[in-house]
Design an enzyme around this catalytic site. Sequence first.
Site, PDB file in Angstrom:
ATOM      1  N   SER A 191       7.595   9.403  11.919  1.00  0.00           N
ATOM      2  CA  SER A 191       6.486   9.212  10.981  1.00  0.00           C
ATOM      3  C   SER A 191       6.968   9.304   9.547  1.00  0.00           C
ATOM      4  O   SER A 191       7.434  10.356   9.105  1.00  0.00           O
ATOM      5  CB  SER A 191       5.395  10.262  11.227  1.00  0.00           C
ATOM      6  OG  SER A 191       4.523  10.308  10.114  1.00  0.00           O
TER       7      SER A 191
ATOM      8  N   LYS B 178       0.833  -1.211   0.000  1.00  0.00           N
ATOM      9  CA  LYS B 178       0.000   0.000   0.000  1.00  0.00           C
ATOM     10  C   LYS B 178       0.862   1.252   0.000  1.00  0.00           C
ATOM     11  O   LYS B 178       0.638   2.176  -0.789  1.00  0.00           O
ATOM     12  CB  LYS B 178      -0.921  -0.029   1.228  1.00  0.00           C
ATOM     13  CG  LYS B 178      -1.816   1.186   1.372  1.00  0.00           C
ATOM     14  CD  LYS B 178      -3.080   0.851   2.127  1.00  0.00           C
ATOM     15  CE  LYS B 178      -2.878   0.744   3.625  1.00  0.00           C
ATOM     16  NZ  LYS B 178      -2.682   2.047   4.280  1.00  0.00           N
ATOM     17  N   SER B 179       1.858   1.307   0.880  1.00  0.00           N
ATOM     18  CA  SER B 179       2.704   2.502   0.971  1.00  0.00           C
ATOM     19  C   SER B 179       3.402   2.772  -0.357  1.00  0.00           C
ATOM     20  O   SER B 179       3.483   3.916  -0.823  1.00  0.00           O
ATOM     21  CB  SER B 179       3.774   2.308   2.048  1.00  0.00           C
ATOM     22  OG  SER B 179       3.191   2.270   3.319  1.00  0.00           O
TER      23      SER B 179
ATOM     24  N   GLN C 161       5.049   9.227   7.067  1.00  0.00           N
ATOM     25  CA  GLN C 161       4.117  10.078   6.319  1.00  0.00           C
ATOM     26  C   GLN C 161       4.540  11.537   6.402  1.00  0.00           C
ATOM     27  O   GLN C 161       4.519  12.256   5.400  1.00  0.00           O
ATOM     28  CB  GLN C 161       2.694   9.919   6.857  1.00  0.00           C
ATOM     29  CG  GLN C 161       2.113   8.553   6.560  1.00  0.00           C
ATOM     30  CD  GLN C 161       0.686   8.396   7.040  1.00  0.00           C
ATOM     31  OE1 GLN C 161       0.115   9.304   7.654  1.00  0.00           O
ATOM     32  NE2 GLN C 161       0.096   7.254   6.769  1.00  0.00           N
TER      33      GLN C 161
ATOM     34  N   ARG D 192      -6.163   2.129  18.078  1.00  0.00           N
ATOM     35  CA  ARG D 192      -5.849   0.686  18.023  1.00  0.00           C
ATOM     36  C   ARG D 192      -5.488   0.100  19.380  1.00  0.00           C
ATOM     37  O   ARG D 192      -5.621  -1.118  19.568  1.00  0.00           O
ATOM     38  CB  ARG D 192      -4.728   0.419  17.006  1.00  0.00           C
ATOM     39  CG  ARG D 192      -5.221   0.570  15.595  1.00  0.00           C
ATOM     40  CD  ARG D 192      -4.199   0.210  14.550  1.00  0.00           C
ATOM     41  NE  ARG D 192      -4.833   0.330  13.236  1.00  0.00           N
ATOM     42  CZ  ARG D 192      -4.161   0.494  12.101  1.00  0.00           C
ATOM     43  NH1 ARG D 192      -2.849   0.547  12.097  1.00  0.00           N
ATOM     44  NH2 ARG D 192      -4.816   0.596  10.966  1.00  0.00           N
TER      45      ARG D 192
ATOM     46  N   ARG E 122      -7.112  -3.133   9.985  1.00  0.00           N
ATOM     47  CA  ARG E 122      -6.086  -3.990  10.589  1.00  0.00           C
ATOM     48  C   ARG E 122      -6.589  -4.661  11.872  1.00  0.00           C
ATOM     49  O   ARG E 122      -6.174  -5.778  12.194  1.00  0.00           O
ATOM     50  CB  ARG E 122      -4.807  -3.201  10.839  1.00  0.00           C
ATOM     51  CG  ARG E 122      -4.195  -2.665   9.554  1.00  0.00           C
ATOM     52  CD  ARG E 122      -2.720  -2.415   9.659  1.00  0.00           C
ATOM     53  NE  ARG E 122      -2.272  -1.496   8.623  1.00  0.00           N
ATOM     54  CZ  ARG E 122      -2.038  -1.828   7.351  1.00  0.00           C
ATOM     55  NH1 ARG E 122      -2.211  -3.072   6.950  1.00  0.00           N
ATOM     56  NH2 ARG E 122      -1.640  -0.922   6.489  1.00  0.00           N
TER      57      ARG E 122
ATOM     58  N   ARG F 138       2.933   5.932  -3.333  1.00  0.00           N
ATOM     59  CA  ARG F 138       4.094   6.724  -3.764  1.00  0.00           C
ATOM     60  C   ARG F 138       4.343   6.570  -5.257  1.00  0.00           C
ATOM     61  O   ARG F 138       4.736   7.524  -5.929  1.00  0.00           O
ATOM     62  CB  ARG F 138       5.325   6.286  -2.951  1.00  0.00           C
ATOM     63  CG  ARG F 138       5.280   6.789  -1.506  1.00  0.00           C
ATOM     64  CD  ARG F 138       6.189   5.960  -0.630  1.00  0.00           C
ATOM     65  NE  ARG F 138       6.352   6.482   0.718  1.00  0.00           N
ATOM     66  CZ  ARG F 138       5.510   6.278   1.729  1.00  0.00           C
ATOM     67  NH1 ARG F 138       4.403   5.579   1.549  1.00  0.00           N
ATOM     68  NH2 ARG F 138       5.760   6.788   2.927  1.00  0.00           N
TER      69      ARG F 138
ATOM     70  N   ASP G 194       2.335  -0.715  11.864  1.00  0.00           N
ATOM     71  CA  ASP G 194       1.048  -1.240  11.396  1.00  0.00           C
ATOM     72  C   ASP G 194       0.830  -2.706  11.780  1.00  0.00           C
ATOM     73  O   ASP G 194      -0.244  -3.249  11.559  1.00  0.00           O
ATOM     74  CB  ASP G 194       0.959  -1.112   9.875  1.00  0.00           C
ATOM     75  CG  ASP G 194       0.853   0.341   9.444  1.00  0.00           C
ATOM     76  OD1 ASP G 194       0.404   1.174  10.245  1.00  0.00           O
ATOM     77  OD2 ASP G 194       1.230   0.641   8.289  1.00  0.00           O
TER      78      ASP G 194
HETATM   79  C1  S3P Z   1       2.824   4.953   6.224  1.00  0.00           C
HETATM   80  C2  S3P Z   1       3.394   5.348   7.409  1.00  0.00           C
HETATM   81  C3  S3P Z   1       2.852   4.974   8.726  1.00  0.00           C
HETATM   82  C4  S3P Z   1       1.886   3.802   8.617  1.00  0.00           C
HETATM   83  C5  S3P Z   1       0.919   3.965   7.490  1.00  0.00           C
HETATM   84  C6  S3P Z   1       1.644   4.071   6.169  1.00  0.00           C
HETATM   85  C7  S3P Z   1       3.412   5.416   4.965  1.00  0.00           C
HETATM   86  O1  S3P Z   1       2.155   6.077   9.259  1.00  0.00           O
HETATM   87  O2  S3P Z   1       1.185   3.646   9.823  1.00  0.00           O
HETATM   88  O3  S3P Z   1       0.014   2.885   7.429  1.00  0.00           O
HETATM   89  O4  S3P Z   1       3.037   4.901   3.896  1.00  0.00           O
HETATM   90  O5  S3P Z   1       4.263   6.317   5.010  1.00  0.00           O
HETATM   91  P1  S3P Z   1       2.881   7.194  10.166  1.00  0.00           P
HETATM   92  O6  S3P Z   1       3.848   7.910   9.332  1.00  0.00           O
HETATM   93  O7  S3P Z   1       1.761   8.087  10.628  1.00  0.00           O
HETATM   94  O8  S3P Z   1       3.501   6.429  11.295  1.00  0.00           O
END
Ligand code: S3P
Length: 433
Positions: free
Chosen positions: A166, A21-22, A168, A344, A385, A26, A313
């Site tokens: 993070s 997914k990540s 993200q 969670r 999840r 991207r 995750d």
């Molecule tokens: C992700 C980063 C994580 C993760 C999310 C996907 C990403 O979040 O929990 O499911 O794709 O960069 P955080 O950056 O908030 O920890």
Amino acid sequence: MAVWHLRPASPGGELRVPGDKSISHRALMLLACSRDGGRIRGLLESQDCLHTLEALRAVGADIRTRDAGDYDVGAFPAEGFRAPDHPLDLGNSGTGMRLLAGLFSGLGLGVTLTGDASLCRRPMDRIVKPLRRMGAHIQAEDGRPPLKLGWRGPLSGIEYALPVASAQVKSAVLLAGLSAQGATTVIEPAVTRDHTERMLAGLGAQVLRSHRRVTVHPGLPVGGDITVPGDLSSAAFFMVAAAASPGAELRLSGVGVNPGRSGVIELLWRMGADIELQNQRETGGEPVADVVVRGGPLRGISIDAADVALAVDEIPALLIAAAVAEGETELTGAAELRVKESDRIAAMAEGLGRLGIRVSEQEDGMRLSGGRFSGGRVESQGDHRVAMAFAVAGSLAEGPVTVGDVANVATSYPGFLRDAQTIGLEIHGEGHD
Ligand code: S3P
């Protein structure tokens, strides 16, 4: 409302889990803003990624489907992206919203980003603050979505020490930095997944890295082709199901094992699990392996903040393993889990308790004593999840388990039910489309 019914079963055989997914988010974003575009193979076609895809199309990205998971992404339009006349809906996706906010801020796009009720409760200050420091015009009432982006002139590169670990936030700042004046540097408090950095480098952007520090220089990526590996976060549920079932043997092929997020393997090893990484290789700049899991006894462990950053995750799945392990497990430094798609910590503590596990919830984690799952009904709290974690609990339980409110599994793993059945889990859906 969609529910799953589970009966005890032991998994086995072989499975290829869907795309990461990540990396899928991207791939769409970076190719859509690249000079030449490129092709994506193995894209995860889950609701979260499709929201990102549609948001990019709405601003003028040329993304065409060839086949399942196989897409051509056209070059960044000469006239740039265009501001849409409606808010862009990112559904349940924090990654979609936060990364697009960074990318679009850099490009100076006037756009509103919104999402579902869960996403609209999630904190956005963590990206608003650094993006504003770069000069972005970005507003979020009470620090929550919707995010309103405007244009104040080109951004300036900054050096930013992340207050939370993070990927993200790191990625949002780096994506904004692609269109800023001067270099942009992010320093992380702990290592997190580095898919953005790897992909930027692979697509010809200028990235410099050293341990917890990464710098991008302005300039959009050149482009290229991307093959998305299997999603370790999806594989984790089946890894736990197999690791905790003595006699089971399961092979998960083509799984991404990026060291910034492979903590689940390390933690299961610490619990005594028999996991082997075979055929280790690289696909599109990402480490990939076939993960072979054999079931056996597990023991409780301590999981701390550094572990959580590398398995953020996978904690719901790991808690299921801990619940059937010998002895106590203590989870600390996991407060971030309270601001995911659901709280969670609360959702897992409640569900574990309902299935007969002795658990005490703390502000930043929980303590639990390993035992046996009884039958019963648990609620996912609308969190994909949590739902999949309790499906695994159901396969390890002494009696039938029902997991409520599972529709959101389509945000990350639309084929979960079918794949779970393929490897022998006794799971049946009710109220599915
Ligand atoms: C992700 C980063 C994580 C993760 C999310 C996907 C990403 O979040 O929990 O499911 O794709 O960069 P955080 O950056 O908030 O920890």
